[in-house]
Motif scaffolding. Structure first.
Motif, PDB file in Angstrom:
ATOM      1  N   ASP A   1       2.757   1.653  -3.354  1.00 25.83           N
ATOM      2  CA  ASP A   1       1.807   1.961  -4.435  1.00 25.83           C
ATOM      3  C   ASP A   1       1.287   3.394  -4.321  1.00 25.83           C
ATOM      4  O   ASP A   1       1.103   4.085  -5.326  1.00 25.83           O
ATOM      5  CB  ASP A   1       0.627   0.983  -4.405  1.00 25.83           C
ATOM      6  CG  ASP A   1       1.020  -0.427  -4.855  1.00 25.83           C
ATOM      7  OD1 ASP A   1       2.145  -0.594  -5.367  1.00 25.83           O
ATOM      8  OD2 ASP A   1       0.197  -1.345  -4.687  1.00 25.83           O
ATOM      9  N   ALA A   2       1.046   3.838  -3.100  1.00 28.04           N
ATOM     10  CA  ALA A   2       0.570   5.215  -2.905  1.00 28.04           C
ATOM     11  C   ALA A   2       1.664   6.218  -3.289  1.00 28.04           C
ATOM     12  O   ALA A   2       1.393   7.258  -3.894  1.00 28.04           O
ATOM     13  CB  ALA A   2       0.126   5.435  -1.456  1.00 28.04           C
TER      14      ALA A   2
ATOM     15  N   GLY B   1      -9.743  12.068   9.392  1.00 25.55           N
ATOM     16  CA  GLY B   1      -9.801  11.392   8.098  1.00 25.55           C
ATOM     17  C   GLY B   1     -11.228  11.250   7.605  1.00 25.55           C
ATOM     18  O   GLY B   1     -11.601  11.785   6.573  1.00 25.55           O
ATOM     19  N   GLY B   2     -12.056  10.542   8.355  1.00 34.34           N
ATOM     20  CA  GLY B   2     -13.404  10.227   7.896  1.00 34.34           C
ATOM     21  C   GLY B   2     -14.473  11.240   8.258  1.00 34.34           C
ATOM     22  O   GLY B   2     -15.622  11.092   7.859  1.00 34.34           O
ATOM     23  N   THR B   3     -14.108  12.267   9.006  1.00 31.54           N
ATOM     24  CA  THR B   3     -15.095  13.288   9.378  1.00 31.54           C
ATOM     25  C   THR B   3     -15.199  14.338   8.281  1.00 31.54           C
ATOM     26  O   THR B   3     -14.201  14.947   7.916  1.00 31.54           O
ATOM     27  CB  THR B   3     -14.714  13.936  10.726  1.00 31.54           C
ATOM     28  OG1 THR B   3     -15.004  13.006  11.762  1.00 31.54           O
ATOM     29  CG2 THR B   3     -15.510  15.217  10.990  1.00 31.54           C
TER      30      THR B   3
ATOM     31  N   PRO C   1       1.763  19.938  -1.938  1.00 28.25           N
ATOM     32  CA  PRO C   1       0.520  19.327  -2.415  1.00 28.25           C
ATOM     33  C   PRO C   1      -0.677  19.584  -1.499  1.00 28.25           C
ATOM     34  O   PRO C   1      -1.795  19.770  -1.974  1.00 28.25           O
ATOM     35  CB  PRO C   1       0.863  17.835  -2.469  1.00 28.25           C
ATOM     36  CG  PRO C   1       2.329  17.806  -2.742  1.00 28.25           C
ATOM     37  CD  PRO C   1       2.886  18.979  -1.960  1.00 28.25           C
TER      38      PRO C   1
ATOM     39  N   GLU D   1      -1.691  10.774   6.351  1.00 25.70           N
ATOM     40  CA  GLU D   1      -1.599  11.711   5.248  1.00 25.70           C
ATOM     41  C   GLU D   1      -2.708  12.761   5.315  1.00 25.70           C
ATOM     42  O   GLU D   1      -3.806  12.435   5.714  1.00 25.70           O
ATOM     43  CB  GLU D   1      -1.681  10.946   3.917  1.00 25.70           C
ATOM     44  CG  GLU D   1      -0.464  10.114   3.611  1.00 25.70           C
ATOM     45  CD  GLU D   1      -0.323   8.901   4.509  1.00 25.70           C
ATOM     46  OE1 GLU D   1      -1.337   8.479   5.102  1.00 25.70           O
ATOM     47  OE2 GLU D   1       0.787   8.384   4.637  1.00 25.70           O
TER      48      GLU D   1
ATOM     49  N   VAL E   1       0.820  -1.217   0.000  1.00 25.89           N
ATOM     50  CA  VAL E   1       0.000   0.000   0.000  1.00 25.89           C
ATOM     51  C   VAL E   1       0.855   1.268   0.000  1.00 25.89           C
ATOM     52  O   VAL E   1       0.619   2.189  -0.787  1.00 25.89           O
ATOM     53  CB  VAL E   1      -0.984   0.001   1.193  1.00 25.89           C
ATOM     54  CG1 VAL E   1      -1.571   1.375   1.421  1.00 25.89           C
ATOM     55  CG2 VAL E   1      -2.110  -1.000   0.939  1.00 25.89           C
TER      56      VAL E   1
ATOM     57  N   LEU F   1      -5.845   7.160   8.944  1.00 29.09           N
ATOM     58  CA  LEU F   1      -6.530   6.401   7.895  1.00 29.09           C
ATOM     59  C   LEU F   1      -7.967   6.902   7.735  1.00 29.09           C
ATOM     60  O   LEU F   1      -8.163   8.108   7.593  1.00 29.09           O
ATOM     61  CB  LEU F   1      -6.452   4.892   8.191  1.00 29.09           C
ATOM     62  CG  LEU F   1      -5.019   4.318   8.164  1.00 29.09           C
ATOM     63  CD1 LEU F   1      -4.959   2.946   8.794  1.00 29.09           C
ATOM     64  CD2 LEU F   1      -4.486   4.264   6.728  1.00 29.09           C
ATOM     65  N   GLU F   2      -8.963   6.016   7.771  1.00 29.22           N
ATOM     66  CA  GLU F   2     -10.354   6.428   7.554  1.00 29.22           C
ATOM     67  C   GLU F   2     -11.093   6.729   8.853  1.00 29.22           C
ATOM     68  O   GLU F   2     -12.321   6.892   8.845  1.00 29.22           O
ATOM     69  CB  GLU F   2     -11.095   5.359   6.746  1.00 29.22           C
ATOM     70  CG  GLU F   2     -11.361   4.039   7.481  1.00 29.22           C
ATOM     71  CD  GLU F   2     -10.176   3.079   7.430  1.00 29.22           C
ATOM     72  OE1 GLU F   2      -9.052   3.485   7.814  1.00 29.22           O
ATOM     73  OE2 GLU F   2     -10.384   1.912   7.035  1.00 29.22           O
TER      74      GLU F   2
ATOM     75  N   GLY G   1      -0.159   6.581   6.980  1.00 33.59           N
ATOM     76  CA  GLY G   1      -1.529   6.472   7.486  1.00 33.59           C
ATOM     77  C   GLY G   1      -2.042   7.770   8.079  1.00 33.59           C
ATOM     78  O   GLY G   1      -3.202   7.841   8.491  1.00 33.59           O
TER      79      GLY G   1
ATOM     80  N   GLY H   1       1.737   6.684  -6.901  1.00 29.52           N
ATOM     81  CA  GLY H   1       0.652   7.588  -7.301  1.00 29.52           C
ATOM     82  C   GLY H   1       0.991   9.039  -7.027  1.00 29.52           C
ATOM     83  O   GLY H   1       0.673   9.922  -7.833  1.00 29.52           O
ATOM     84  N   MET H   2       1.650   9.290  -5.898  1.00 25.13           N
ATOM     85  CA  MET H   2       2.080  10.675  -5.596  1.00 25.13           C
ATOM     86  C   MET H   2       3.070  11.173  -6.638  1.00 25.13           C
ATOM     87  O   MET H   2       3.016  12.327  -7.056  1.00 25.13           O
ATOM     88  CB  MET H   2       2.750  10.754  -4.218  1.00 25.13           C
ATOM     89  CG  MET H   2       1.800  10.811  -3.069  1.00 25.13           C
ATOM     90  SD  MET H   2       2.582  11.620  -1.626  1.00 25.13           S
ATOM     91  CE  MET H   2       2.079  13.335  -1.864  1.00 25.13           C
TER      92      MET H   2
END
Lengths: 331, 331
Positions: free
Chosen positions: B14-15, B263-265, B327, B58, B11, B300-301, B56, B18-19
């Motif tokens: 791979d991330a 993250g998820g909020t 970024p 980011e 992960v 994370l999420e 995790g 992508g960056m």
């Protein structure tokens, strides 16, 4: 329902109060009717760009108010179109004498209410043109939509037409540029989880632990199919193939690739998917020359993502690169 | 586990791929060992600012690489410290002859590995100073930490010391400014849901539908207490009171208020909480003159949020306002 809120009915107003507190140097927030304008509006002799729609997709649209993008954004209740009087009030506030371009996502309620608002503004001698974004290739005639839904392409269109207005393009020219973006942009999304609308209190749909929804809408509308969870490689292919089939993207075409989080998908997963997408497109001879990666058009806390491809020409690329300064997008 | 990934073990790599694809004009991404530098590194005669830690969180740290902030970021595996050799390689790549400041969050693994990296760099005649951020007032001596954990204050410190380095401050001066930020910054967070580490595959903790964790860490470490879900008003008070008690914030003090999503909020909830916090602080005579609102140090999420307060003086305020181009943070 797990949310950091007070009364569910007050979520949008309370969030707007927080935006006002957070960005006193950038934004003016009006309540009843609710709309947000750039702090220096109206800008004389500049075409005003105004958008809006249901809340719950933030930063779209309120986070894109500022120089080089939107003059005003009109948020409705969560997943609910703003009323015509709110749109009219925003237009009245930001029109600087050069007319106003309305950017509308293609949902029946939005289209009707912005149409009424345009008539009300024209009755006050404000010149108005409207562009309706309908970039979602997933489905036609979905819940609350005739034709295709407006999704990620809206973000790109608002940036580009905002730059055109800032450069002094007149209303017909801004409208032409907006229509060109609309004609050349396509999107498709997917979801791993469902969002929960605060005043509903329950998830908008049920997905099993092993399922994902391909082609989901930003209001959790059904997509093309519900399938078992797959690898990022396969998910990317499921989203990009229908996009490439739909627009005549050809080898050598120059595109902007926008990799969007639906809200709950973290940056690691989003960048990972972006990298896969770049390789997928490179293999097909599509040249990605501009990128946007992040949560820019969301569906509350929904985990999922979407891709948007915009065919670029020299003018659109230059307008994309032009300076922008808003709470959510700045360069 | 619902994630958009390929092999869980890949992960982070791979991330990073992508960056690299997403930001070719800003970032250089190195793999094995993994680190990210600004594209124009090394900058001659400028103090290099280098940070890192487990992935995790980011955009922290990789999203903050760029002019006016970090020269390099070194991501470890998810929630795992980077190795000393990776940090050493990054320092070697970005040191421009004026020395390097290492920004370390206070977790035992990070502190030890950055300490070893500093020794390795010094053996190569690179001047190194280190600041350890320990701003979380929630608990002492948590999982994998002696003393307080380093959390949201790290974002503010990296921005401010990055600006100092860009302005030409020398290494002792950058270090002094970093220590001043560290001394004047306090944070506390909470969670509504747990994150899932990809290579583990299960949520890091269990919370009932009606529960929240107050004082949670960014690796889902336990907080002060687990209580029933409450209104935003009460949640804000639970987080800000311990912060105000801990630092001698006084009536009339000038502060930066950083309202962070874990993250998820989504933005609506975050802005809502920010608005409540501004009113809470105003009632206590604390003057908020700068703000940051968004998902900048995440888990994370995980759904949840944190507040960070930094006491400002004239120099820190000017360094905060100085240009930054990365970024994830640009003005």
């Amino acid at each position: 329902m797990k949310k950091i809120i007070n009364a569910p009915a007050d979520v949008v107003t309370d969030a707007l109060r927080g935006m006002a507190a957070a960005h006193p140097d950038r934004l003016r927030v009006h309540l009843e009717p609710d709309f947000v304008t750039r702090v220096d509006a109206p800008v004389s002799d500049k075409v005003a760009v105004v958008s809006g729609g249901g809340s719950g997709h933030e930063p779209l649209h309120v986070g894109f108010v500022g120089s080089g993008m939107l003059d005003a954004a009109v948020p409705g209740a969560v997943f609910t179109s703003p009323t015509p009087d709110a749109v009219q009030a925003a237009v009245r506030e930001v029109d600087g004498g050069a007319g106003t371009l309305l950017v509308v996502k293609n949902y029946t309620g939005d289209v009707l209410n912005f149409e009424t608002a345009a008539e009300l503004a024209e009755a006050e001698d404000i010149g108005v043109r409207t562009v309706v974004v309908q970039d979602d290739v997933a489905v036609r005639d979905s819940t609350n939509t005739a034709g295709r839904r407006g999704v990620g392409g809206t973000v790109l269109l608002e940036k580009i037409v905002g730059a055109a207005a800032a450069r002094g393009h007149d209303l017909p020219s801004c409208h032409e540029i907006a229509e060109r973006v609309s004609a050349g942009v396509r999107s498709m999304g997917m979801a791993l989880t469902a969002p929960t609308v605060p005043h509903v209190g329950e998830p908008s749909f049920e997905l099993a632990d092993y399922e994902m929804e391909i082609g989901v809408g930003i209001h959790a509308e059904p997509g093309r199919e519900r399938v078992e969870l797959e690898s990022a490689d396969r998910i990317v292919r499921r989203l990009l193939e229908p996009i490439l089939e739909d627009l005549p993207f050809r080898e050598g075409d120059e595109v902007l690739l926008f990799t969007n989080s639906m809200g709950g998908t973290p940056p690691t997963e989003l960048y990972l998917a972006h990298g896969v997408a770049e390789r997928f497109l490179a293999e097909r001879g599509v040249r990605v020359t501009r990128r946007l990666v992040g949560p820019y058009i969301t569906s509350l806390e929904m985990q999922g993502m979407s891709f948007t491809l915009l065919k670029l020409d020299d003018e659109l690329r230059q307008l994309w690169d032009a300076p922008v300064s808003t709470p959510a997008l700045t360069w």
